[in-house]
Design an enzyme around this catalytic site. Sequence first.
Site, PDB file in Angstrom:
ATOM      1  N   ASP A 714       0.880  -1.167   0.000  1.00 33.37           N
ATOM      2  CA  ASP A 714       0.000   0.000   0.000  1.00 33.37           C
ATOM      3  C   ASP A 714       0.920   1.221   0.000  1.00 33.37           C
ATOM      4  OD1 ASP A 714      -2.049   1.804   0.093  1.00 33.37           O
ATOM      5  OD2 ASP A 714      -3.095   0.888   1.792  1.00 33.37           O
TER       6      ASP A 714
HETATM    7  C1  BGC Z   1      -4.943   3.500   0.207  1.00 35.37           C
HETATM    8  C2  BGC Z   1      -5.012   2.561  -0.964  1.00 35.37           C
HETATM    9  C3  BGC Z   1      -4.913   3.358  -2.241  1.00 35.37           C
HETATM   10  C4  BGC Z   1      -3.584   4.095  -2.239  1.00 35.37           C
HETATM   11  C5  BGC Z   1      -3.324   4.922  -3.487  1.00 35.37           C
HETATM   12  C6  BGC Z   1      -3.731   4.397   0.144  1.00 35.37           C
HETATM   13  O1  BGC Z   1      -3.862   5.408   1.082  1.00 35.37           O
HETATM   14  O2  BGC Z   1      -4.923   2.766   1.404  1.00 35.37           O
HETATM   15  O3  BGC Z   1      -6.211   1.843  -0.932  1.00 35.37           O
HETATM   16  O4  BGC Z   1      -5.038   2.520  -3.347  1.00 35.37           O
HETATM   17  O5  BGC Z   1      -3.574   4.981  -1.124  1.00 35.37           O
HETATM   18  O6  BGC Z   1      -4.139   6.040  -3.533  1.00 35.37           O
END
Ligand code: BGC
Length: 793
Positions: A714
């Site tokens: 993530d």
């Molecule tokens: C989230 C993800 C997301 C990523 C990119 C993170 O803060 O947990 O689900 O895909 O950001 O935006």
Amino acid sequence: MSLKSKVNSLIRTIADKVGGRGVMQQENNAKGEKFVFPGMPDKLLSAGTESAVLLKNNGVLPIAPGERVSVFGRCQNDYFYVGYGSGGDVKAPYAVSLMDGLKSRGVSLNTQLASDYAAWCAANPVDHGFWGHWPMCYPEMPLTANAVKRAAKSGTALVVIGRAAGEDRENKLEKGSYYLTDSEVNMLDLVTRYFKKVAVIMDCGNIIDMSWTLKYGDAIGAVVYAWQCGMESGSALADLLTGRANFSGRLADTIAVDYKDYPASGNFGNPDYNNYAEDIFVGYRYFETFGSSRVLYPFGFGLSYTDFKISETDFSFDGDIFSFCVNVKNCGGCAGKEVVQLYVCAPCGKLKKATKSLTAFAKTRLLKPGEEQSLKLSFNIYSVSSYDEDINAYVIEEGDYKFLTGSSVHSIAFERTQHIDGRVAERLSPICPVKRSFSLITGKTAKPAPSDLRERILKNLPGEIEAGGDRGYKLNDVRSGKITLDEFVSQLSCLELEALSRGQGYMNSELGVDGNAGAFGGIIPSLMEKGVAPVITTDGPAGIRIKEYTSLIPCGTALACTWNTELVGELTALIGQELRQHGSDVLLAPGMNIHRDVLCGRNFEYFSEDPLLTGKMAAAYVRGVQSAGVSACPKHFACNNQEVKRTKNDSRLTQRALREIYLKGFEICVKESEPMCIMTSYNKINGVWSHYNYDLATTVLRGEWGYRGCVMTDWWMQKASSPEFPKIRDNAYRVRAQVDVFMPGDFRRNARRYKSDGSLLKTLGKKDGITIGELQRTAENVLNLILKLGKEV
Ligand code: BGC
């Protein structure tokens, strides 16, 4: 300006400047044509109508033709179409509010009230805030008794209650979040006092307190949990309210009387760690096993304007496969769809079991009055097994297994009992050992277990591909079959191997569409020269989050409430095509964490409290997206069940709960849809961050489930060194776990060279250090993805 507003305005300015993480949410600053993707409106209308759940109806709905309708609540205009954060923030080309929907269906509206609301909403525009500071509800138009009395001369009242959630924070046990605000209570008090026919519409992504339905009793005739259904929300809802369409949505979660009734409520929201003391007894598994009197609306529940009869027509069990043939008859007066749900009640032997666990489900087509349909529900015996930690195996305990078929966990049409001899269904290795003991609600204790991780990692280190130097091979030579992937990889330098294991270092890469979430793969010239294309990633679950107009689809929970995997697949196939059209490669979706607790801020993005429904929905979602030749990326693997301190929090749970509940959805999704990518979660599991978790990404995902795709973190990750190999830190720790790509990464070019934190290569060639074989394995996982995507430079 108060100090608080000054601080907020300063944060907002900074947030706007830094971009990416801080971009204003929901502000429709999209560029380009207001293009509507062909076929999307119809599919969204179907998904919207099949999502909404009718919780109560004493005949108030459907609204009779010509009936005058007074609509209360500002969300009639300022509808919450989706939540906030990366799971929202889609620039939709249009969005139909409830009012627009009702008008387009020719509903006879109380025009004075409608224009009062329109004027008030225009004069008091909503403020969407900024990252992590979004509104959870909007201020309501004040109502006086006289105004409501005047409106109530005749007809039906619709009251709309709206709530939004978003990532990086939880819903709160406060008025305006989990509870109704004073003005909403006042609105319900007045409307129920002056109107005989009242229907309440819940425009929410998460479940909120519904105990007020008990307080108002018959004064509220109908309640609809309408969810947030994207840009066709208002048309879908208007079709349902007027009876042009029939309700067929069923709850994907239990609605309990009180927050405290939920099994995780005593162990949720702690900053450092949460003991998953409820173990496997999540949601209805808990209520059915330990007493269901505190359930307001049960799992799987939802009313229709018609009635169905479900009966068994045939049954077979060949020792491995169960098949239930079921007949569904529409016995009522209008067309509708029914959801058949099959639960197993496994005997308690050595292991305590949930009284009911969903094992299969199916939805009918639209049945006319009197029409019937046969459905076949089949499943493998593996679906009724339980995990025994003492012997590290899924076991089927000997005894009588009861199968209960019906239309919700509480309304069972018929039962069948089958004796099954005991056996071991699958032997596995122990994973993610508990480090500190804690008590479970069953009265047992989860006890610390020893770990042999170091030995297992060393035993399974991948072989090394002999370095051959640059022989001028291009990735296309692998594509055409001229050389093997190993041969291609043998020419890669350490710099290139390192580059393949991390993104560029920022979101909104110049290599992709404006507003993308970042790029990885061919991100340095020497890789591009070898024909390795960059891979562009884009959020997210409710549609493509970029700075161009794209379709806004129902949130995850709404999709799950359709119980219609075919429909979800058809919808996400369009999203896949749309993604391709915008030049992106990976959709960072679906979100598929289990709804462990109703307060989790991202529940709206996720499907359900049940792992089977979650896994089947996710598999359908992935198959749809990937049918367009692009990749889906199920997330967040695993146990990302709370947002507070999400990057530090430790989810402490037994291996049984991990496997049977929190990994099960991912297991189904991986086995049934082969996602090309998977995203790890921010949190720790039993003390180990998911992005360093060898057991998750290697032992289980690749070893047990046969996953052949690419695993990414993530966005950003926590620094740490490996307890098993203390010299290994950060990116080396991650690559050893086989979490292939650090996103959005940190591989930036300064004036003279590419800069990274150095952690990946520091121990290369040293005792216990990262090996070339591990770097090459990760490189192959990424290159395989690029090959599957068919991307060329
Ligand atoms: C989230 C993800 C997301 C990523 C990119 C993170 O803060 O947990 O689900 O895909 O950001 O935006």
